[in-house]
Design an enzyme around this catalytic site. Structure first.
Site, short mmCIF file in Angstrom:
data_model
loop_
_atom_site.label_atom_id
_atom_site.label_comp_id
_atom_site.label_asym_id
_atom_site.label_seq_id
_atom_site.Cartn_x
_atom_site.Cartn_y
_atom_site.Cartn_z
N GLY A 84 42.95 -10.09 38.79
CA GLY A 84 44.26 -10.54 39.26
C GLY A 84 45.10 -9.36 39.72
N GLY A 162 36.60 -20.36 42.54
CA GLY A 162 36.02 -19.05 42.84
C GLY A 162 34.98 -18.70 41.79
N ILE A 164 34.97 -17.45 38.76
CA ILE A 164 35.08 -17.86 37.35
C ILE A 164 34.77 -19.35 37.20
CG2 ILE A 164 36.69 -18.13 35.43
CD1 ILE A 164 38.07 -15.53 36.42
N ARG A 185 42.42 -25.16 48.49
CA ARG A 185 43.00 -25.54 49.79
C ARG A 185 41.94 -26.12 50.72
NH1 ARG A 185 46.66 -20.48 51.14
NH2 ARG A 185 44.80 -19.62 50.20
N ARG A 244 46.55 -17.09 34.93
CA ARG A 244 47.80 -16.39 34.64
C ARG A 244 48.79 -17.41 34.09
NH1 ARG A 244 45.35 -12.32 34.85
NH2 ARG A 244 45.62 -10.53 36.22
N ASP A 268 44.47 -18.73 27.44
CA ASP A 268 44.21 -17.29 27.23
C ASP A 268 45.36 -16.48 27.82
OD1 ASP A 268 42.75 -15.01 26.42
OD2 ASP A 268 42.01 -14.73 28.46
N HIS A 292 45.22 -13.10 25.86
CA HIS A 292 44.67 -12.63 27.14
C HIS A 292 43.48 -11.70 26.92
CE1 HIS A 292 45.70 -11.54 31.59
NE2 HIS A 292 44.39 -11.58 31.38
N GLY A 294 40.18 -12.57 28.02
CA GLY A 294 39.05 -13.12 28.78
C GLY A 294 37.98 -12.09 29.14
O1 LIG Z 1 41.10 -8.99 35.44
C1 LIG Z 1 42.10 -9.69 35.25
O2 LIG Z 1 42.91 -9.95 36.16
C2 LIG Z 1 42.37 -10.22 33.94
O3 LIG Z 1 43.28 -10.96 33.76
C3 LIG Z 1 41.49 -9.81 32.81
O4 LIG Z 1 41.54 -10.74 31.76
#
Ligand SMILES: O=C(O)C(=O)CO
Length: 326
Positions: A84, A162, A164, A185, A244, A268, A292, A294
């Site tokens: 992100g 995507g 994930i 989209r 997010r 998360d 957070h 992940g």
């Molecule tokens: O890689 C990212 O953007 C994350 O949020 C990692 O958890």
């Protein structure tokens, strides 16, 4: 030393960047200037960044004109060690023509594992069950106690499809799900590989038994999951967010969970992070919340760190970044 370049300076924004990434940078001629504060201190970064050729941004604080100005006009590239990049002022990078890299792709397996963990933990009321033990309210004699949502025969919905989401969908191919649907989209050409169907946002909300959010935070997706959206979801549905916190209106989520509009949530990510210990959301038994984590496996963290380093090395050597952010 392979393909040695002239010495160049890289500001590393965090002292815990894995050693293999630092060694790779140094083996290709980098002088690494490592910030020592945890959590990273903007003051320390601003003090150490002037004159560097590259910035390795290994945390989630705003990466904007203030940092680029402090670095100076010799700055040649930046990579985040994250998938992100909602904390980056991308238009500012575009305006200045500074290459920006990030680390998507390599995060997908660790985040997918965690998302499935959250689907089960929330759907089967792990947190509420634990809370009942602590309150001496263990009611196993009641047949309808702690009834949860199984993955088997469920409609699994994804907001975003995507890497994930696709890694989750891949894992779920052998879980006997009823259907996989997703909203993006535009339709993804490879959705057939996952037997997944592209649907409208409304359909996603109305049909999902588990709704997993795995999409970037943008102006378009900000607070997409609000009271209006939760009202359209099934009362038995389980909401999971591994993207997010900003995609969710957290007050509306709290209301949806406490009024029975939806059954449970597994998060998360939250707003803000860290979530204050007195957040009302932490008091909601049907909400599983993680801090957070992940990508918090050593394997994935090392892969992310190496990808960020290679983004920088490519740019320094005049090649396209492996994962450019724009
Ligand atoms: O890689 C990212 O953007 C994350 O949020 C990692 O958890």
């Amino acid at each position: 030393m392979s393909r040695a370049t002239r010495a160049f300076k890289v500001l590393i924004s965090h002292p815990n960047v894995p050693a293999p990434a630092l060694e790779l940078l140094r083996s290709r001629g980098a002088e690494t200037i490592i910030c020592q504060s945890v959590p990273p201190s903007r003051d320390e970064i601003l003090q150490k960044v002037p004159g560097v050729d590259a910035i390795y941004w290994a945390h989630y604080q705003p990466l904007n004109a203030g940092i680029l100005d402090a670095a100076g006009s010799q700055l040649r590239c930046v990579s985040t060690m994250s998938s992100g990049i909602d904390f980056v002022d991308i238009p500012e990078f575009q305006k200045r023509g500074i290459p920006l890299g990030h680390t998507p792709g390599v995060v997908k397996n660790a985040v997918a594992d965690l998302a499935i963990g959250l689907m089960i933990a929330a759907g089967r009321h792990f947190h509420a069950g634990r809370t009942e033990i602590e309150r001496s309210q263990w009611k196993i004699e009641q047949i309808n106690w702690m009834m949860g949502q199984e993955i088997r025969d469920s409609v699994i919905g994804f907001f975003g499809f995507g890497g994930i989401s696709q890694a989750i969908a891949k894992r779920l191919q052998c879980w006997d799900v009823a259907k996989i649907i997703y909203h993006t989209r535009t339709r993804k050409e490879n959705d057939g590989d996952f037997k997944a169907e592209h649907v409208s946002f409304e359909q996603l909300l109305q049909e999902s038994d588990f709704l997993v959010v795995a999409a970037p935070l943008t102006n378009e997706t900000r607070e997409k999951f609000n009271g209006k959206a939760f009202d359209l979801m099934k009362r038995s549905s389980v909401f999971v967010n591994v993207a997010r916190g900003g995609l969710v209106n957290q007050t509306d989520l709290h209301d949806a969970l406490t009024t029975g509009t939806i059954s449970a949530a597994g998060l998360d990510v939250t707003t803000p992070e860290p979530l204050p210990a007195n957040s009302p959301l932490l008091k909601v038994p049907n909400c599983v919340i993680l801090p957070h984590m992940g990508t918090q496996t050593m394997k994935t963290t090392i892969e992310m760190s190496l990808l960020a380093a290679n983004n920088i090395l490519n740019a320094i050597e005049g090649k396209p970044m492996i994962r450019p952010a724009y």
